[in-house]
Motif scaffolding. Structure first.
Motif, PDB file in Angstrom:
ATOM      1  N   SER A   1       2.182  15.143  -8.440  1.00  0.00           N
ATOM      2  CA  SER A   1       1.027  16.042  -8.319  1.00  0.00           C
ATOM      3  C   SER A   1       1.222  17.279  -9.189  1.00  0.00           C
ATOM      4  CB  SER A   1       0.827  16.463  -6.858  1.00  0.00           C
ATOM      5  OG  SER A   1       0.459  15.360  -6.066  1.00  0.00           O
ATOM      6  N   LEU A   2       2.439  17.799  -9.233  1.00  0.00           N
ATOM      7  CA  LEU A   2       2.732  18.948 -10.089  1.00  0.00           C
ATOM      8  C   LEU A   2       2.580  18.587 -11.564  1.00  0.00           C
ATOM      9  CD1 LEU A   2       5.796  20.901  -8.654  1.00  0.00           C
ATOM     10  CD2 LEU A   2       3.400  21.570  -8.699  1.00  0.00           C
ATOM     11  N   ILE A   3       3.061  17.397 -11.924  1.00  0.00           N
ATOM     12  CA  ILE A   3       2.940  16.960 -13.315  1.00  0.00           C
ATOM     13  C   ILE A   3       1.476  16.829 -13.704  1.00  0.00           C
ATOM     14  CG2 ILE A   3       3.401  15.044 -14.901  1.00  0.00           C
ATOM     15  CD1 ILE A   3       6.039  14.611 -13.418  1.00  0.00           C
ATOM     16  N   LYS A   4       0.656  16.320 -12.797  1.00  0.00           N
ATOM     17  CA  LYS A   4      -0.787  16.227 -13.053  1.00  0.00           C
ATOM     18  C   LYS A   4      -1.369  17.610 -13.297  1.00  0.00           C
ATOM     19  CE  LYS A   4      -5.102  14.419 -11.103  1.00  0.00           C
ATOM     20  NZ  LYS A   4      -5.854  15.688 -11.185  1.00  0.00           N
ATOM     21  N   GLU A   5      -0.957  18.568 -12.484  1.00  0.00           N
ATOM     22  CA  GLU A   5      -1.427  19.951 -12.662  1.00  0.00           C
ATOM     23  C   GLU A   5      -0.959  20.505 -14.004  1.00  0.00           C
ATOM     24  OE1 GLU A   5      -0.778  24.332 -10.550  1.00  0.00           O
ATOM     25  OE2 GLU A   5      -0.244  22.506  -9.456  1.00  0.00           O
ATOM     26  N   PHE A   6       0.273  20.168 -14.381  1.00  0.00           N
ATOM     27  CA  PHE A   6       0.817  20.675 -15.648  1.00  0.00           C
ATOM     28  C   PHE A   6       0.050  20.128 -16.849  1.00  0.00           C
ATOM     29  CE2 PHE A   6       3.693  20.497 -19.284  1.00  0.00           C
ATOM     30  CZ  PHE A   6       4.078  21.829 -19.372  1.00  0.00           C
ATOM     31  N   THR A   7      -0.356  18.863 -16.776  1.00  0.00           N
ATOM     32  CA  THR A   7      -1.075  18.270 -17.904  1.00  0.00           C
ATOM     33  C   THR A   7      -2.380  19.009 -18.188  1.00  0.00           C
ATOM     34  OG1 THR A   7      -2.256  16.670 -16.519  1.00  0.00           O
ATOM     35  CG2 THR A   7      -0.120  15.986 -17.413  1.00  0.00           C
TER      36      THR A   7
ATOM     37  N   LEU B   1      10.076  24.966 -18.030  1.00  0.00           N
ATOM     38  CA  LEU B   1      11.061  24.926 -16.948  1.00  0.00           C
ATOM     39  C   LEU B   1      10.710  25.958 -15.888  1.00  0.00           C
ATOM     40  CD1 LEU B   1      14.892  24.534 -17.355  1.00  0.00           C
ATOM     41  CD2 LEU B   1      13.946  26.087 -15.663  1.00  0.00           C
ATOM     42  N   GLY B   2      10.345  27.164 -16.332  1.00  0.00           N
ATOM     43  CA  GLY B   2       9.979  28.210 -15.390  1.00  0.00           C
ATOM     44  C   GLY B   2       8.758  27.843 -14.569  1.00  0.00           C
ATOM     45  N   TRP B   3       7.786  27.185 -15.221  1.00  0.00           N
ATOM     46  CA  TRP B   3       6.566  26.772 -14.518  1.00  0.00           C
ATOM     47  C   TRP B   3       6.901  25.804 -13.396  1.00  0.00           C
ATOM     48  CZ3 TRP B   3       3.734  22.551 -13.183  1.00  0.00           C
ATOM     49  CH2 TRP B   3       2.379  22.731 -12.892  1.00  0.00           C
ATOM     50  N   PHE B   4       7.713  24.781 -13.709  1.00  0.00           N
ATOM     51  CA  PHE B   4       8.058  23.785 -12.700  1.00  0.00           C
ATOM     52  C   PHE B   4       8.961  24.382 -11.624  1.00  0.00           C
ATOM     53  CE2 PHE B   4       6.512  20.612 -15.703  1.00  0.00           C
ATOM     54  CZ  PHE B   4       5.931  19.689 -14.849  1.00  0.00           C
ATOM     55  N   ALA B   5       9.928  25.218 -12.017  1.00  0.00           N
ATOM     56  CA  ALA B   5      10.839  25.804 -11.037  1.00  0.00           C
ATOM     57  C   ALA B   5      10.071  26.642 -10.017  1.00  0.00           C
ATOM     58  CB  ALA B   5      11.888  26.664 -11.746  1.00  0.00           C
ATOM     59  N   GLU B   6       9.083  27.390 -10.489  1.00  0.00           N
ATOM     60  CA  GLU B   6       8.298  28.223  -9.578  1.00  0.00           C
ATOM     61  C   GLU B   6       7.465  27.385  -8.622  1.00  0.00           C
ATOM     62  OE1 GLU B   6       4.616  31.463  -9.757  1.00  0.00           O
ATOM     63  OE2 GLU B   6       5.652  30.867 -11.602  1.00  0.00           O
ATOM     64  N   ARG B   7       6.813  26.362  -9.129  1.00  0.00           N
ATOM     65  CA  ARG B   7       5.915  25.579  -8.288  1.00  0.00           C
ATOM     66  C   ARG B   7       6.657  24.593  -7.394  1.00  0.00           C
ATOM     67  NH1 ARG B   7       3.400  27.821 -12.084  1.00  0.00           N
ATOM     68  NH2 ARG B   7       1.149  28.203 -12.072  1.00  0.00           N
ATOM     69  N   LEU B   8       7.815  24.147  -7.820  1.00  0.00           N
ATOM     70  CA  LEU B   8       8.592  23.253  -6.966  1.00  0.00           C
ATOM     71  C   LEU B   8       9.040  23.959  -5.698  1.00  0.00           C
ATOM     72  CD1 LEU B   8      10.690  21.367  -9.653  1.00  0.00           C
ATOM     73  CD2 LEU B   8       9.265  20.280  -7.916  1.00  0.00           C
ATOM     74  N   GLN B   9       9.229  25.279  -5.785  1.00  0.00           N
ATOM     75  CA  GLN B   9       9.653  26.024  -4.598  1.00  0.00           C
ATOM     76  C   GLN B   9       8.607  25.963  -3.488  1.00  0.00           C
ATOM     77  OE1 GLN B   9      11.085  30.030  -5.488  1.00  0.00           O
ATOM     78  NE2 GLN B   9      11.763  29.359  -7.508  1.00  0.00           N
ATOM     79  N   GLY B  10       7.349  25.829  -3.873  1.00  0.00           N
ATOM     80  CA  GLY B  10       6.297  25.766  -2.870  1.00  0.00           C
ATOM     81  C   GLY B  10       5.820  24.363  -2.563  1.00  0.00           C
TER      82      GLY B  10
END
Length: 297
Positions: free
Chosen positions: A112-118, A283-292
């Protein structure tokens, strides 16, 4: 070694093929037709083969020309990607990012995060690999991954940034038709010796491999992921501890039954990690969103 096929020559061939004539290609490339004719004739001379057949005002690729252009278009596409990657690196965006997900966590939240990132529209390749036990740490150590999601065990000090994702709770379960399912009291450790134990194999390549939640049994059956372990235990092939968040539905449906054992497995903190000093924008984008992210823990 000097190559006779330049990027400019490939762009000319591509334009002629797409536009159908030298004059139309010249117009698209903002050049005069004689310049294109000279470049193609020079390339044909150096290759020793004709690249186009002229039929009236039309220009048609020969077999050799089609071969050159087919592979040339791959080079043009790769060059375009490289140029985009360089431009994005200058702005802090990496060209690629690899996420190592431990099989103890479900894939859906990460996807779901990867979809948001795309939807950000960045020219960046995101790769997802699957690890188990020490494999996440190993992936970071050997540069096979940029972020390891779901690492556990002894935490390396000083090398990595860490963020706790939650606690893994384990229960001992068996298939409903398994002999141990008949126990309605605490099962002694000696009784477990009689049955195969299903375990997930460590995916470490460089670091020492480790085991998790293994107890003495007459036979060990190693599988490649937590999903495979769950399936094997549902089939009654063996027994073992499983993380609660992955088997809630199976417990509710009666596909697995929980039993108490003399030596229960304690809960385990689980983290994501990345190498210190590395914080590109992706990396920063994923690290931040993975926390939530909600992994169901």
């Amino acid at each position: 070694m000097h190559s006779v096929i330049s990027l400019d020559a490939l762009k000319v061939l591509d334009a002629i093929d797409k536009k159908g004539s030298f004059s139309a290609a010249a117009e698209a490339l903002f050049k005069v037709p004689s310049a294109l004719t000279y470049q193609v004739q020079k390339l044909e001379s150096e290759l020793g083969s004709r690249l186009f057949e002229r039929k009236g005002t039309r220009a048609q690729l020969t077999e050799v020309g089609r071969l050159v252009l087919t592979q040339g278009r791959e080079i043009l596409a790769a060059t375009a990607r490289l140029e985009d990657a360089v431009r994005q690196l200058e702005t802090g965006w990496e060209a690629q990012l690899t996420l190592a997900l431990d099989t103890v966590l479900p894939q859906a939240p990460l996807l779901s995060l990867i979809k948001e990132f795309t939807e950000l529209g960045k020219q960046l390749t995101v790769s997802v690999t699957h690890e188990a036990l020490g494999g996440g740490w190993d992936a970071l150590y050997s540069n096979r991954a940029d972020i390891a999601i779901g690492v556990t065990g002894e935490l390396p000090r000083g090398q990595y940034e860490l963020q706790k994702l939650g606690e893994l709770e384990f229960v001992f379960v068996v298939a409903p038709e398994h002999p141990l399912a008949q126990f309605d009291t605490e099962i002694a450790s000696e009784a477990l010796l009689q049955f195969p134990s299903i375990i997930v194999a460590d995916t470490s390549r460089s670091l020492s491999q480790r085991s998790s939640g293994v107890f003495d049994s007459r036979q060990l059956i190693r599988v490649s992921s937590m999903e495979a372990k769950i399936t094997a235990q549902k089939m009654g092939i063996g027994v073992g501890f499983l993380p609660v968040h992955l088997i809630r539905e199976a417990l509710a449906k009666g596909e697995l039954v929980q039993r108490e054992v003399a030596l229960p497995r304690p809960s385990l903190p689980i983290y994501m990690a990345w190498r210190k000093g590395e914080m590109g924008k992706a990396l920063g984008w994923f690290a931040e969103r993975l926390q939530g992210s909600d992994f169901g823990l």
